[in-house]
Design a protein around this motif. Structure first.
Motif, PDB file in Angstrom:
ATOM      1  N   TYR A  44       2.949   0.453  -2.137  1.00  0.00           N
ATOM      2  CA  TYR A  44       1.976   0.335  -3.362  1.00  0.00           C
ATOM      3  C   TYR A  44       1.664  -1.113  -3.717  1.00  0.00           C
ATOM      4  CZ  TYR A  44       1.883   5.385  -3.566  1.00  0.00           C
ATOM      5  OH  TYR A  44       1.593   6.788  -3.699  1.00  0.00           O
ATOM      6  N   THR A  46       0.009  -3.673  -6.387  1.00  0.00           N
ATOM      7  CA  THR A  46      -0.523  -3.797  -7.842  1.00  0.00           C
ATOM      8  C   THR A  46      -1.425  -5.028  -7.780  1.00  0.00           C
ATOM      9  OG1 THR A  46       1.473  -3.012  -8.808  1.00  0.00           O
ATOM     10  CG2 THR A  46      -0.481  -4.156 -10.136  1.00  0.00           C
ATOM     11  N   GLU A  48      -5.087  -6.984  -9.658  1.00  0.00           N
ATOM     12  CA  GLU A  48      -5.783  -6.837 -11.076  1.00  0.00           C
ATOM     13  C   GLU A  48      -7.456  -7.043 -10.991  1.00  0.00           C
ATOM     14  OE1 GLU A  48      -6.759 -10.929 -13.371  1.00  0.00           O
ATOM     15  OE2 GLU A  48      -4.893 -10.118 -14.383  1.00  0.00           O
ATOM     16  N   LEU A 122      -4.710  -3.520 -14.214  1.00  0.00           N
ATOM     17  CA  LEU A 122      -3.813  -3.580 -13.176  1.00  0.00           C
ATOM     18  C   LEU A 122      -3.997  -2.186 -12.540  1.00  0.00           C
ATOM     19  CD1 LEU A 122      -0.667  -5.047 -14.667  1.00  0.00           C
ATOM     20  CD2 LEU A 122      -2.373  -6.028 -13.151  1.00  0.00           C
ATOM     21  N   SER A 124      -2.628   0.282  -9.138  1.00  0.00           N
ATOM     22  CA  SER A 124      -1.826   0.303  -7.959  1.00  0.00           C
ATOM     23  C   SER A 124      -2.618   1.017  -6.886  1.00  0.00           C
ATOM     24  CB  SER A 124      -0.494   1.131  -8.544  1.00  0.00           C
ATOM     25  OG  SER A 124       0.261   1.192  -7.469  1.00  0.00           O
TER      26      SER A 124
END
Length: 181
Positions: A44, A46, A48, A122, A124
């Motif tokens: 995963y 992350t 923005e 955010l 994921s």
């Protein structure tokens, strides 16, 4: 010899500026073990992303029914316009604020997005890494890049996969070899 300018090229270039364009790719990297590289895995990442502010609906301002302050006149219901004549003298004229004179409620700058109409979240993103992947291989996840222009699709998330070597395992062609004492 003089060349005649190609006006049709100018117009076609201008027309191309409005065509949908795919958004730019976003880049990230992940590290996996050589065992994960051999068998494949999901990691995963992350990122923005910018979305429309849910508090103001993307407008940047909210209606304040109680004690709102107009962002144009700061609640005074009047604005002052300054003009200069050719000799440099400044004349000030006061007028009724055009943004709040006919409204029963006031608009104030959204405190969540600070007037931009956008919020940053955010997210994921699952990155499926195929089996037997090599070190420094890139894997793309469609639609998680930056927004396109003129209705174009989003770019991709391009993930650089770094394979960490372990002391106990080696990869020989399509075989994973485990060394024991």
């Amino acid at each position: 010899g003089d060349e005649v300018p190609q006006y049709s090229n100018i117009f076609s270039t201008h027309k191309d500026l409005r065509t949908p364009r795919k958004g730019a790719d976003r880049e990230a990297s992940v590290s996996i073990t050589d065992v994960e590289a051999y068998s494949g895995t999901t990691k995963y990442v992350t990122i923005e992303v910018q979305t429309k502010c849910t508090h103001c609906g993307g407008l940047g301002v909210v209606k304040d029914e109680d004690a709102g302050t107009c962002i144009t006149c700061n609640g005074t219901k009047k604005i002052t316009i300054e003009t200069k004549n050719p000799f440099g003298a400044v004349a000030k004229t006061t007028r009724t604020c055009p943004d709040c004179k006919h409204q029963s409620s006031q608009e104030t700058q959204c405190t969540q997005c600070l007037g931009t109409g956008l919020s940053k979240d955010l997210v994921s993103v699952a990155v499926d890494i195929p089996p037997k992947i090599k070190d420094n291989t890139k894997v793309a996840v469609k639609g998680f890049g930056y927004d396109g222009r003129h209705g174009g699709e989003k770019g991709d998330l391009v993930v650089l996969v770094k394979v960490q070597k372990s002391a106990n395992y080696t990869v020989d062609g399509t075989d994973l070899i485990f060394e024991v004492d």
